[in-house]
Scaffold this active site. Structure first.
Site, short mmCIF file in Angstrom:
data_model
loop_
_atom_site.label_atom_id
_atom_site.label_comp_id
_atom_site.label_asym_id
_atom_site.label_seq_id
_atom_site.Cartn_x
_atom_site.Cartn_y
_atom_site.Cartn_z
N LYS A 12 3.89 -12.28 -3.08
CA LYS A 12 3.10 -11.35 -3.89
C LYS A 12 3.96 -10.69 -4.97
O LYS A 12 3.55 -10.56 -6.13
CB LYS A 12 2.47 -10.30 -2.97
CG LYS A 12 1.82 -9.14 -3.67
CD LYS A 12 0.56 -9.52 -4.44
CE LYS A 12 0.11 -8.38 -5.33
NZ LYS A 12 -1.14 -8.61 -6.00
N CYS A 69 0.15 -1.99 -10.19
CA CYS A 69 0.94 -3.03 -9.52
C CYS A 69 2.14 -3.55 -10.31
O CYS A 69 3.27 -3.49 -9.85
CB CYS A 69 0.02 -4.18 -9.16
SG CYS A 69 -1.26 -3.71 -8.01
N1 LIG Z 1 -5.58 -2.07 -7.62
C1 LIG Z 1 -5.22 -3.32 -7.74
O1 LIG Z 1 -5.51 -3.96 -8.74
C2 LIG Z 1 -4.46 -4.05 -6.65
C3 LIG Z 1 -4.46 -5.44 -6.67
C4 LIG Z 1 -3.78 -6.11 -5.69
C5 LIG Z 1 -3.10 -5.39 -4.71
N2 LIG Z 1 -3.12 -4.03 -4.70
C6 LIG Z 1 -2.40 -3.32 -3.63
O2 LIG Z 1 -3.30 -2.48 -2.93
C7 LIG Z 1 -2.74 -1.18 -2.78
C8 LIG Z 1 -3.83 -0.17 -2.88
O3 LIG Z 1 -4.30 -0.19 -4.23
P1 LIG Z 1 -5.57 0.58 -4.72
O4 LIG Z 1 -5.69 0.25 -6.15
O5 LIG Z 1 -6.72 0.31 -3.83
O6 LIG Z 1 -5.11 2.10 -4.52
P2 LIG Z 1 -6.03 3.38 -4.72
O7 LIG Z 1 -5.11 4.48 -5.12
O8 LIG Z 1 -7.22 3.06 -5.56
O9 LIG Z 1 -6.58 3.67 -3.26
C9 LIG Z 1 -5.78 4.01 -2.20
C10 LIG Z 1 -6.55 4.98 -1.30
O10 LIG Z 1 -5.76 5.20 -0.14
C11 LIG Z 1 -5.92 6.56 0.25
N3 LIG Z 1 -4.81 6.90 1.16
C12 LIG Z 1 -3.52 7.13 0.86
N4 LIG Z 1 -2.83 7.34 1.98
C13 LIG Z 1 -3.70 7.22 3.02
C14 LIG Z 1 -3.58 7.32 4.43
N5 LIG Z 1 -2.41 7.54 5.00
N6 LIG Z 1 -4.68 7.16 5.17
C15 LIG Z 1 -5.88 6.91 4.61
N7 LIG Z 1 -6.04 6.80 3.27
C16 LIG Z 1 -4.97 6.95 2.49
C17 LIG Z 1 -5.97 7.32 -1.05
O11 LIG Z 1 -6.60 8.57 -0.90
C18 LIG Z 1 -6.79 6.36 -1.93
O12 LIG Z 1 -8.18 6.65 -1.90
C19 LIG Z 1 -1.73 -1.05 -3.92
O13 LIG Z 1 -0.64 -0.22 -3.60
C20 LIG Z 1 -1.28 -2.45 -4.16
O14 LIG Z 1 -0.12 -2.66 -3.41
C21 LIG Z 1 -3.81 -3.35 -5.66
#
Ligand SMILES: NC(=O)c1ccc[n+]([C@@H]2O[C@H](COP(=O)([O-])OP(=O)(O)OC[C@H]3O[C@@H](n4cnc5c(N)ncnc54)[C@H](O)[C@@H]3O)[C@@H](O)[C@H]2O)c1
Length: 418
Positions: A216, A270
């Site tokens: 990744k 990311c």
């Molecule tokens: N957004 C993208 O385009 C994307 C694409 C591929 C992979 N990812 C991966 O997915 C991960 C998450 O991305 P996202 O865009 O969904 O993030 P985001 O910030 O939109 O959502 C994350 C959520 O997690 C919650 N959170 C944080 N700590 C927590 C905990 N301990 N318990 C419960 N909830 C908690 C936050 O309040 C938030 O609502 C990224 O860090 C990345 O590694 C993201």
């Protein structure tokens, strides 16, 4: 009905939770933000994603999806909380550690834990270590030793299956993309494979956790490096008086060349982060990756120089900045280079700034505190501005008439109107 507990209901977790509920899983979503939990239970999507609104509504109304602040017992736990980097560019997996501590009391023998968050290499093994300490009544497999026969009935399963979707296409790509499944041990990989097989029609590749983690990171830094190449070309072209967009188009007519689009920098949650994860893991060896990151980081400054140069033509520059998000047709402002550019223009007091961003209702706090900035609609912005800066290639900006732009000084960082 299998029970799935998903931690982190953001851009990844909420569409995943809604999709799994629609596929017949009983889904319990967890977020530490009470506003998110409340919004989900009211079937209100707190993020913009095509198709999500309808899917979420039917998921909640069917009774297959509900959210709360606390996890519950489940067959499958999915972690989609963010991973971050510190100001010093070091990996920060505190949210993941917190999520693992939160689920630990709810684990039962035979359950499967999947980490979908992008993580530094070695994180899945670290998680196995934390779980062994938190739940010494369970057997947590490791990458190096096999679970003894006597411990099998106490075993839980652990895998890293990095999410690869692109926001704006999340609901399509959750189903259609191929996935890489990295088991902490062979059986964990197979268990996770059985789970994804139920809703993914792309190919499913099983490997070990470390390989999945670096796969990744490699995917994202591949893009970062290639965008840096395009951005470096744009600097070279500017220096030599060549139109970079024409150059890229011509070079890409070669059958084995595919240069990406240059732009005002690289943003999003990311790409900027993941190259630093590799750099941190192998500082002496990741030379291209590190250089590319530095090039992409300096591009917003180059754009600011261009804008200031054009603004100097006017006694009272009124600058319409088109787009604030990190990429086109999304509401996601995270790490957006457009925000960096606008903030710098405000700090340096370069003219009056009009923001045209159809995907947001209010300016982010870092910008809103300034008094020379206003969020306006497209028509007002184009009427009032003498300098028009295109920062994001939203579809709505494609059809701005050439006759309108002809009357303005234009900086087009996306090559949309050239
Ligand atoms: N957004 C993208 O385009 C994307 C694409 C591929 C992979 N990812 C991966 O997915 C991960 C998450 O991305 P996202 O865009 O969904 O993030 P985001 O910030 O939109 O959502 C994350 C959520 O997690 C919650 N959170 C944080 N700590 C927590 C905990 N301990 N318990 C419960 N909830 C908690 C936050 O309040 C938030 O609502 C990224 O860090 C990345 O590694 C993201």
């Amino acid at each position: 009905m299998e029970k799935v507990c998903i931690l982190g209901l953001g851009y990844i977790g909420l569409p995943t939770a809604s999709l799994l509920a629609a596929k017949g899983f009983s889904v319990h979503g967890v977020d530490k933000n009470p506003k998110v939990v409340d919004a989900v239970n009211k079937s209100y999507p707190h993020i913009h994603e095509p198709g999500l609104s309808n899917l979420l509504e039917s998921a909640v109304h069917s009774g297959n999806l509900m959210a709360s602040l606390e996890p519950v017992h489940a067959d499958i736990f999915i972690i989609t909380v963010p991973s971050l980097i510190t100001d010093e560019h070091l990996p920060d997996i505190a949210h993941i550690k917190e999520a693992i501590h939160a689920i630990a009391p709810y684990l039962t023998p035979g359950c499967l834990i999947i980490i979908e968050t992008t993580v530094p290499v070695g994180t899945t093994e670290k998680i196995a270590g934390w779980l062994s300490q938190l739940r010494n009544d369970l057997i947590i497999p490791s990458m190096t030793s096999t679970v003894p026969k006597a411990g099998k009935e106490k075993q839980v399963f652990l895998a890293h299956c990095p999410e690869r979707v692109s926001p704006g296409r999340t609901l399509i790509e959750l189903v259609e993309n191929s996935r890489v499944i990295g088991g902490i041990d062979q059986l964990s990989g197979q268990k996770a494979h059985m789970f994804y097989k139920r809703f993914v029609c792309g190919e499913l590749f099983i490997t070990n956790a470390r390989t999945a983690e670096l796969t990744k990171l490699a995917e994202n830094s591949f893009r970062d490096v290639n965008i840096a190449f395009a951005n470096e070309l744009s600097l070279i072209c500017a220096n030599l008086g060549i139109n970079v967009w024409e150059l890229v188009k011509l070079a890409n007519s070669h059958p084995r060349v595919s240069i990406l689009d240059p732009g005002p920098g690289v943003g999003g949650h990311c790409l900027p982060k993941d190259s630093w994860f590799i750099k941190h893991a192998a500082p002496e060896l990741s030379k291209i990756i590190h250089t590319a990151r530095k090039i992409n980081d300096c591009i917003p400054n180059e754009i600011i120089v261009q804008i200031k140069c054009k603004a100097a033509c006017f006694q009272e520059p009124v600058i319409a900045c088109l787009g604030l998000t990190y990429k086109s047709n999304t509401d996601d402002l995270r790490e957006s280079p457009a925000i960096k550019i606008v903030k710098q223009l405000l700090d340096e007091k370069v003219g009056k700034i009009l923001i045209i961003e159809p995907h947001i209702n209010a300016l982010p706090k870092t910008l809103a505190k300034h008094d020379r900035i206003k969020l306006v609609d497209l028509q007002e912005g184009l009427t009032q501005a003498n300098l028009v800066v295109l920062l994001v290639a939203h579809d709505t900006f494609k059809n701005i008439g050439k006759n309108i732009l002809k009357e303005k000084v234009v900086v087009d960082t996306r090559g949309m109107w050239l």
